[in-house]
Design an enzyme around this catalytic site. Structure first.
Site, PDB file in Angstrom:
ATOM      1  N   PRO A   2       0.645  -1.176   0.062  1.00 30.61           N
ATOM      2  CA  PRO A   2       0.108  -0.169  -0.144  1.00 30.61           C
ATOM      3  C   PRO A   2       0.865   1.333  -0.149  1.00 30.61           C
ATOM      4  CG  PRO A   2      -0.258  -1.185   2.071  1.00 30.61           C
ATOM      5  CD  PRO A   2       0.587  -2.038   1.137  1.00 30.61           C
ATOM      6  N   GLU A   3       0.487   2.114  -0.841  1.00 30.84           N
ATOM      7  CA  GLU A   3       1.114   3.407  -0.731  1.00 30.84           C
ATOM      8  C   GLU A   3       0.174   4.472   0.005  1.00 30.84           C
ATOM      9  OE1 GLU A   3       2.528   4.681  -4.613  1.00 30.84           O
ATOM     10  OE2 GLU A   3       2.454   2.492  -5.064  1.00 30.84           O
ATOM     11  N   HIS A  91      -0.565 -16.976   7.712  1.00 32.79           N
ATOM     12  CA  HIS A  91       0.115 -15.322   7.631  1.00 32.79           C
ATOM     13  C   HIS A  91      -0.465 -14.552   8.564  1.00 32.79           C
ATOM     14  CE1 HIS A  91       2.417 -17.355   4.320  1.00 32.79           C
ATOM     15  NE2 HIS A  91       1.289 -17.624   3.533  1.00 32.79           N
ATOM     16  N   ARG A 110       4.310 -11.595   3.264  1.00 33.25           N
ATOM     17  CA  ARG A 110       6.126 -11.446   3.155  1.00 33.25           C
ATOM     18  C   ARG A 110       6.506 -11.081   4.517  1.00 33.25           C
ATOM     19  NH1 ARG A 110       7.017  -8.413  -2.444  1.00 33.25           N
ATOM     20  NH2 ARG A 110       9.322  -9.077  -1.985  1.00 33.25           N
TER      21      ARG A 110
END
Length: 270
Positions: A2-3, A91, A110
């Site tokens: 996300p930006e 996750h 990640r």
DNA sequence: AACGAAACCTGCGCGC
DNA sequence: TGCGCGCAGGTTTCGT
């Protein structure tokens, strides 16, 4: 991640869900996400109420009674808000139990995301916000211009540097430089005042529009469970390799700039 | 000081 | 089906 627009979407969503709730318990499955001893992290959080949720650049700033929790989602961090007892999946790395009987789960395939717990008095001068630049809509033009023009590296790399300008990531930098008509490989030192101005205007426009549409969904990003951004319909060059430029019709090409996938219109950008 | 490459992680799609 | 490679929206660290 996300930006900036995606983080803003997450912020607004979280605000509707967890404001004024108290943290009653913390489960830590993958301690590397937090930047301190996991027992201290839990002990300090338990009993504190969530009083306000802000955002600076791509950071979420969760204000508690005594401390501030600063969250960076990096590439794939997400939150889920589920009833207490909902099974954690592969996750899910952190789980905050809340006083309303729900649990806020941090999920990150990640494992790049980070959380810093810092006292209210120190959170702007210590930790990840310490050197963070201002966002496009509040940045000082002269300061911004000077930072760009003194650097001998590519303009794309400069705009991705959160110490120069905050909130832009790979997608929005490509979109910004396209709208400003500037080749991403131009060196900062060669960018004119007029061009700095165009870049700033384009960045503001792109981010404002993206926030309005709830961000961009590429691959797996969702603001919260089930919420997709709609800015992907507005992208002019990013992910558009092989397609015609919406302005001039020239085929959009994909290149690499400093190792990052980069999309440009070879006719419109110089 | 400033730069570029590597590192941190996992999963996916591709070619063989 | 399996394997190896390159790729992914970000940032920090390390060597030059």
């Amino acid at each position: 991640m996300p930006e900036l627009p995606e983080v803003e979407t997450v912020r607004r969503t979280l605000e509707t869900l967890i404001l004024d709730k108290t943290i009653t318990e913390v489960e830590i499955l993958y301690p590397k996400i937090i930047q301190m001893d996991e027992h201290e992290f839990s002990e300090r959080l338990i009993g504190q109420k969530i009083n306000r949720i802000d955002r600076m650049g791509k950071h979420l700033i969760i204000h508690l009674d005594h401390d501030v929790l600063i969250v960076h989602l990096r590439m794939e961090g997400r939150f889920f808000y589920h009833p207490r007892g909902t099974r954690l999946t592969k996750h899910d790395h952190l789980c905050f139990h809340l006083s309303d009987g729900m649990q806020l789960t941090y999920h990150d395939v990640r494992k790049f995301g980070t959380m810093h717990l810092i006292s209210q008095k120190d959170y702007l001068t210590q930790g990840p916000l310490k050197d963070l630049a201002k966002e496009p809509n509040e940045i000082d033009f002269q300061e911004f211009k000077a930072l760009i023009q003194k650097r001998k590296t590519e303009i794309k790399a400069i705009l991705l540097d959160q110490k120069v300008i905050s909130g832009l990531g790979n997608i929005y930098v490509d979109e910004t430089l396209f709208r400003a008509g500037i080749d991403p490989t131009r060196l900062g030192i060669h960018i004119t005042d007029l061009e700095v101005n165009k870049i700033l205007d384009a960045a503001k426009l792109v981010l404002e529009k993206a926030i309005l549409l709830g961000g961009t969904t590429i691959r797996t990003f969702e603001a919260m469970d089930g919420v997709h951004g709609r800015f992907q319909n507005e992208l002019m060059v990013h992910t558009k390799a092989g397609e015609p430029c919406p302005i001039c019709g020239t085929t959009i090409i994909k290149t690499k700039v400093k190792g990052r996938g980069t999309y440009v219109c070879p006719t419109c950008q110089h």
